[in-house]
Scaffold this motif. Structure first.
Motif, PDB file in Angstrom:
ATOM      1  N   ASP A   1      35.424  61.235  46.298  1.00 23.51           N
ATOM      2  CA  ASP A   1      36.312  60.085  46.396  1.00 23.51           C
ATOM      3  C   ASP A   1      36.579  59.516  44.996  1.00 23.51           C
ATOM      4  N   PRO A   2      37.868  59.355  44.617  1.00 24.46           N
ATOM      5  CA  PRO A   2      38.165  58.867  43.260  1.00 24.46           C
ATOM      6  C   PRO A   2      37.599  57.473  42.993  1.00 24.46           C
ATOM      7  N   THR A   3      37.600  56.603  44.019  1.00 23.25           N
ATOM      8  CA  THR A   3      37.103  55.243  43.779  1.00 23.25           C
ATOM      9  C   THR A   3      35.595  55.260  43.541  1.00 23.25           C
ATOM     10  N   LEU A   4      34.901  56.146  44.250  1.00 17.10           N
ATOM     11  CA  LEU A   4      33.458  56.252  44.030  1.00 17.10           C
ATOM     12  C   LEU A   4      33.161  56.849  42.657  1.00 17.10           C
ATOM     13  N   LYS A   5      33.993  57.810  42.258  1.00 18.56           N
ATOM     14  CA  LYS A   5      33.816  58.407  40.932  1.00 18.56           C
ATOM     15  C   LYS A   5      33.957  57.346  39.850  1.00 18.56           C
ATOM     16  N   ASP A   6      34.947  56.470  40.069  1.00 16.80           N
ATOM     17  CA  ASP A   6      35.189  55.372  39.135  1.00 16.80           C
ATOM     18  C   ASP A   6      33.930  54.494  39.029  1.00 16.80           C
ATOM     19  N   VAL A   7      33.349  54.184  40.180  1.00 20.56           N
ATOM     20  CA  VAL A   7      32.131  53.366  40.184  1.00 20.56           C
ATOM     21  C   VAL A   7      30.992  54.114  39.500  1.00 20.56           C
ATOM     22  N   ALA A   8      30.866  55.424  39.800  1.00 19.54           N
ATOM     23  CA  ALA A   8      29.792  56.223  39.201  1.00 19.54           C
ATOM     24  C   ALA A   8      29.922  56.237  37.684  1.00 19.54           C
ATOM     25  N   ASN A   9      31.181  56.271  37.198  1.00 28.50           N
ATOM     26  CA  ASN A   9      31.406  56.221  35.747  1.00 28.50           C
ATOM     27  C   ASN A   9      30.887  54.922  35.150  1.00 28.50           C
ATOM     28  N   GLN A  10      31.178  53.815  35.870  1.00 33.43           N
ATOM     29  CA  GLN A  10      30.692  52.522  35.381  1.00 33.43           C
ATOM     30  C   GLN A  10      29.158  52.519  35.331  1.00 33.43           C
ATOM     31  N   MET A  11      28.534  53.073  36.398  1.00 27.81           N
ATOM     32  CA  MET A  11      27.074  53.094  36.452  1.00 27.81           C
ATOM     33  C   MET A  11      26.485  53.935  35.321  1.00 27.81           C
ATOM     34  N   ALA A  12      27.192  55.017  34.989  1.00 27.64           N
ATOM     35  CA  ALA A  12      26.678  55.902  33.941  1.00 27.64           C
ATOM     36  C   ALA A  12      26.626  55.191  32.593  1.00 27.64           C
ATOM     37  N   LYS A  13      27.520  54.199  32.430  1.00 25.25           N
ATOM     38  CA  LYS A  13      27.585  53.493  31.145  1.00 25.25           C
ATOM     39  C   LYS A  13      26.702  52.246  31.132  1.00 25.25           C
ATOM     40  N   ALA A  14      26.018  51.998  32.248  1.00 25.71           N
ATOM     41  CA  ALA A  14      25.294  50.727  32.375  1.00 25.71           C
ATOM     42  C   ALA A  14      24.169  50.608  31.348  1.00 25.71           C
ATOM     43  N   THR A  15      24.063  49.406  30.769  1.00 29.60           N
ATOM     44  CA  THR A  15      22.963  49.146  29.844  1.00 29.60           C
ATOM     45  C   THR A  15      21.833  48.390  30.546  1.00 29.60           C
ATOM     46  N   TRP A  16      22.138  47.827  31.698  1.00 31.17           N
ATOM     47  CA  TRP A  16      21.119  47.099  32.476  1.00 31.17           C
ATOM     48  C   TRP A  16      21.560  47.138  33.928  1.00 31.17           C
ATOM     49  N   HIS A  17      20.654  47.447  34.827  1.00 31.39           N
ATOM     50  CA  HIS A  17      20.974  47.415  36.248  1.00 31.39           C
ATOM     51  C   HIS A  17      20.069  46.400  36.929  1.00 31.39           C
ATOM     52  N   GLN A  18      20.665  45.313  37.367  1.00 30.94           N
ATOM     53  CA  GLN A  18      19.882  44.277  38.056  1.00 30.94           C
ATOM     54  C   GLN A  18      19.977  44.509  39.555  1.00 30.94           C
ATOM     55  N   ASN A  19      18.827  44.615  40.197  1.00 32.82           N
ATOM     56  CA  ASN A  19      18.779  44.750  41.657  1.00 32.82           C
ATOM     57  C   ASN A  19      19.298  43.456  42.298  1.00 32.82           C
ATOM     58  N   TYR A  20      19.714  43.540  43.573  1.00 30.83           N
ATOM     59  CA  TYR A  20      20.115  42.338  44.306  1.00 30.83           C
ATOM     60  C   TYR A  20      19.057  41.263  44.091  1.00 30.83           C
TER      61      TYR A  20
ATOM     62  N   ARG B   1      44.467  40.377  54.476  1.00 33.65           N
ATOM     63  CA  ARG B   1      44.553  38.932  54.669  1.00 33.65           C
ATOM     64  C   ARG B   1      44.037  38.169  53.452  1.00 33.65           C
ATOM     65  N   ALA B   2      43.309  38.857  52.570  1.00 33.71           N
ATOM     66  CA  ALA B   2      42.880  38.246  51.312  1.00 33.71           C
ATOM     67  C   ALA B   2      43.025  39.297  50.221  1.00 33.71           C
ATOM     68  N   ALA B   3      43.193  38.835  48.969  1.00 36.60           N
ATOM     69  CA  ALA B   3      43.550  39.762  47.895  1.00 36.60           C
ATOM     70  C   ALA B   3      42.352  40.425  47.246  1.00 36.60           C
ATOM     71  N   MET B   4      41.167  39.764  47.286  1.00 43.83           N
ATOM     72  CA  MET B   4      40.019  40.328  46.577  1.00 43.83           C
ATOM     73  C   MET B   4      38.756  40.249  47.414  1.00 43.83           C
ATOM     74  N   LEU B   5      37.854  41.192  47.118  1.00 47.37           N
ATOM     75  CA  LEU B   5      36.549  41.193  47.773  1.00 47.37           C
ATOM     76  C   LEU B   5      35.517  41.611  46.746  1.00 47.37           C
ATOM     77  N   LEU B   6      34.506  40.774  46.550  1.00 44.30           N
ATOM     78  CA  LEU B   6      33.388  41.152  45.682  1.00 44.30           C
ATOM     79  C   LEU B   6      32.411  41.900  46.583  1.00 44.30           C
ATOM     80  N   GLY B   7      32.423  43.242  46.457  1.00 48.50           N
ATOM     81  CA  GLY B   7      31.674  44.005  47.453  1.00 48.50           C
ATOM     82  C   GLY B   7      31.027  45.249  46.897  1.00 48.50           C
ATOM     83  N   PHE B   8      30.507  46.027  47.831  1.00 44.84           N
ATOM     84  CA  PHE B   8      29.733  47.219  47.490  1.00 44.84           C
ATOM     85  C   PHE B   8      30.604  48.309  46.881  1.00 44.84           C
ATOM     86  N   GLU B   9      29.935  49.374  46.443  1.00 45.16           N
ATOM     87  CA  GLU B   9      30.589  50.476  45.748  1.00 45.16           C
ATOM     88  C   GLU B   9      31.558  51.256  46.639  1.00 45.16           C
ATOM     89  N   ASN B  10      31.330  51.269  47.961  1.00 49.13           N
ATOM     90  CA  ASN B  10      32.093  52.175  48.828  1.00 49.13           C
ATOM     91  C   ASN B  10      33.202  51.478  49.622  1.00 49.13           C
TER      92      ASN B  10
END
Lengths: 427, 311
Positions: A368-387, A268-277
């Protein structure tokens, strides 16, 4: 005299009974009370498995699972911690709440356990995750999972509107896509305004992209006018401008998160800014109205876009980090249990259910390929800001959530919103 | 032999009786006092007076609920409360609930009460039906109406979709949310007020109404000149409950709107919860509690003194 005599006898009797109790407790059960907020049956089953396995390996230790619903947990925990019957082990999102708890003397620092056997446990965990749980030089929680918030999109709907998801890199690209989707009669975003925190994802990311890590840390330290500094006003302005485009589903201001996820999962909507899973088949099936959701190859993902002229970069991540906290009153076996719970073998059980691990060697379990994709992004992170609503503590965090929705809906100007956040932060 | 004691008895009797009555007064009261006062006094002290005193004390601190309050802020919390836009909304909403109770709920309840006390077939069944919403738990009512108002899957959604138009989301719009909540409040509580009026109506002497009938009074005249004045004390009681109920309203709002959107449906108690409890601002929350207490006591006592003096 008689009174004194009696008390002395009483003390003797008490001492004797304590001795007996002390002697017997070495053989008696010690119970680890594990307070959690898990509602997903598969994950709960995995937790029970771990508890049973530990009980079998350690006769005399009982692990008792205690449940509290999310909001009830947050409201009740301070009272529980100060009661005579606190849990031994409870869930945390890190940040300001954990910091406040660390100053109360009601929870135990884990450094001794982490450093035992030449830092065996400490070396298993990612350094970034440990640092997120560190306050005043001590580690106050054992991290066990992490995550990143990013945009998920419906490829079919994007195609219908003629938008290429892989080409969205900047905020201008993003707002352009929102406009195209609207022109094609597609609702661009699924927004959870009722719970407020889903909107604080936008405010936080926009602020991070405008201010960069240095600017964000300066604001937290109260420098340069804190959250009323230029980048935060600009971020608020961009949020307000996005809100003016009316990009969300009808009734978004009342929608809770469990009502928002199906808006995306039902198409019903095209995008969701959401969690990794969000794109895992389990998540789709349990959230979509039809019990199936979107096919995985219909879901795309892109990191939160950068802003032209902003100090932030695409490799700076925003997301959760979760851990387990040991209370001061917990039995001595508790640390050992947490170490067991977060070892690679047990962590893999939760990774198989969609967690992103913070322990070295458990990411191999991601299938899960989508989770792997997210894990790849996390591996490259230069800064991780908590909620941010966790990071800034319960009070300022809720003000951030309130202001995010208020700015997004045009109720409050970006200047006033920033001012209110700063007022709460500097109090 | 026989006269002397009688005489002395007679002489002694009044004095003895006087002494005995005063003795019963003192001796008879003390055991009762000693037996029955401490439990109530203890409970009241521990669960009412002490918490009230503690709240008043905490309200002067900036405190997150851990260990003991140390950061004294004086009356800053009260200043923050009255500067808070959400608190002003809460006050206005509480006022609105009272106004709606007086203008819609109580008249509606009274009208229905006069209907269902008439000897018509099915009147008792209707009493039951009208009373049903009141029996429902507040939280359940909130959840049900959240679904009813939903513009996507709810009843409102289905009705609008049946006409082929997009449904409104009343609970998600800050301009309509409070009206939607007020609708649920009237639905939920009119049955309770109706029951009060039924009891009041049954206490009215039939003969007075008959006399009015014989004098040629019309139905409206009978209601305005006989029934209504004789229901006076019930009306005052009903309004009193409406006022107190408005100040307590919490458990229906939370599942219905969560006091949102944008704080549009805050009441004083939901304000206390969302800004005090959920934010771990125990000092601030206590200050809200003190304000709420003062408002409650002032309203309750002045209402009783002014309107319910003769009831």
């Amino acid at each position: 005299m008689r009174y004194v005599h009696l008390t002395r006898r009483a003390i003797l009797a008490l001492g004797a009974s304590l001795l007996v109790m002390g002697a017997s407790s070495a053989f008696a059960d010690s119970t680890i009370k594990w307070l959690h907020l898990e509602t997903n049956p598969a994950r709960l089953a995995a937790m029970q498995d771990v508890a049973k396995a530990y009980e079998t390996a350690h006769p005399g230790v009982k692990v008792e699972l205690q449940f509290l619903e999310n909001e009830a947990f947050k409201a009740k925990l301070p009272t529980l911690l100060q009661s005579d019957d606190p849990p031994s082990l409870f869930y945390t999102w890190g940040g300001g709440v954990l910091k406040e708890q660390s100053q109360t003397g009601k929870i135990r620092a884990l450094d001794a356990a982490l450093d035992a056997n030449n830092g065996e446990w400490r070396n298993e965990l990612s350094q970034g995750a440990i640092s997120a749980m560190t306050f005043d030089g001590k580690v106050w929680a054992a991290p066990f999972k992490s995550g990143v918030v990013s945009f998920w999109y419906n490829k079919e709907l994007f195609k219908k509107a003629g938008v290429d998801g892989t080409a969205i890199h900047t905020w201008t690209d993003f707002t352009g896509a929102v406009q195209k989707l609207k022109d094609a009669g597609v609702t661009p975003l699924a927004c959870g305004g009722g719970d407020k925190w889903p909107i604080h994802f936008y405010w936080s990311y926009l602020s991070m992209r405008e201010a960069g890590q240095a600017g964000f840390d300066a604001a937290k330290a109260g420098q340069n006018g804190g959250f009323t500094a230029e980048p935060f006003i600009k971020a608020g302005q961009l949020l307000a401008d996005l809100g003016k485009m009316n990009p969300c589903q009808d009734g978004w201001q009342g929608a809770t998160w469990p009502e928002t996820v199906p808006v995306f999962d039902d198409g019903r909507a095209a995008m969701l800014l959401g969690f990794e899973n969000m794109a895992t088949p389990t998540s789709q099936a349990s959230n979509a109205t039809d019990g199936k959701g979107l096919a995985q190859d219909n879901i795309g993902r892109f990191p939160f876009p950068t802003i032209e002229g902003g100090a932030g970069t695409i490799t700076e991540d925003f997301g959760g980090i979760n851990g387990w906290v040991v209370t001061a009153a917990a039995p001595p076996e508790t640390e050992d249990f947490v170490k067991f719970l977060t070892n690679a073998a047990n962590e893999s059980k939760f990774v198989a259910l969609g967690d992103l691990p913070v322990i070295k060697g458990a990411d191999g379990a991601i299938t899960d390929p989508t989770l792997k994709d997210v894990a790849n992004q996390m591996a490259k992170a230069t800064w991780h800001q908590n909620y941010v609503d966790q990071d800034l503590g319960p009070n300022v965090g809720r003000v951030v959530n309130d202001m995010s929705v208020a700015i997004f809906s045009g109720e409050v100007s970006p200047q006033d919103g920033s001012q209110q956040i700063e007022d709460a932060h500097s109090m | 032999m026989s006269t002397v004691p009688i005489a002395s008895d007679r002489v002694a009797a009044p004095a003895l009786a006087r002494r005995r009555s005063s003795a019963i007064g003192a001796q008879g009261k003390w055991p009762v006092l000693i037996l029955f006062l401490p439990p109530a006094l203890l409970l009241f002290t521990v669960f009412v007076f002490l918490p009230m005193g503690e709240a008043a004390w905490y309200s002067l601190y900036n405190w997150n609920g851990y260990s003991l309050p140390t950061q004294w802020v004086g009356l800053k919390n009260f200043e923050l409360i009255f500067k808070n836009a959400a608190f002003r909304t809460a006050l206005v909403n509480n006022g609105l609930i009272i106004v709606i109770s007086i203008c819609i709920q109580v008249p509606l309840a009274m009208w229905l009460a006069t209907m269902v006390t008439k000897p018509i077939r099915g009147a008792v069944a209707f009493r039951l039906i009208f009373f049903l919403p009141y029996i429902l738990a507040d939280v359940a009512a909130g959840l049900i109406w959240r679904f009813v108002y939903d513009g996507q899957f709810g009843l409102v959604g289905s009705i609008w979709h049946a006409f082929g138009v997009d449904a409104p989301f009343w609970l998600a719009d800050k301009n309509t949310a409070m009206a939607a909540v007020l609708g649920v409040i009237v639905w939920k509580y009119f049955g309770f007020h109706m029951m009060l009026f039924i009891a009041g109506l049954q206490a009215i002497d039939r003969e007075v109404l008959e006399a009015a009938e014989i004098d040629g009074a019309t139905g409206w005249q009978k209601f305005r000149l006989v029934t209504l004045p004789m229901l006076g004390s019930t009306v005052r009681l009903s309004l009193f409950f409406a006022v107190v109920g408005s100040l307590q309203l919490f458990d229906m709002i939370m599942p219905l709107t969560g006091a949102g959107p944008l704080n549009a449906t805050q009441t004083m108690v939901t304000f206390l919860y969302t800004f005090g409890v959920m934010r771990m601002q125990v000092g601030f929350g206590s200050a809200v509690g003190v304000v709420l207490f003062v408002i409650c006591v002032t309203l309750a006592f002045s209402y009783r003194r002014i309107f319910m003096r003769n009831d």
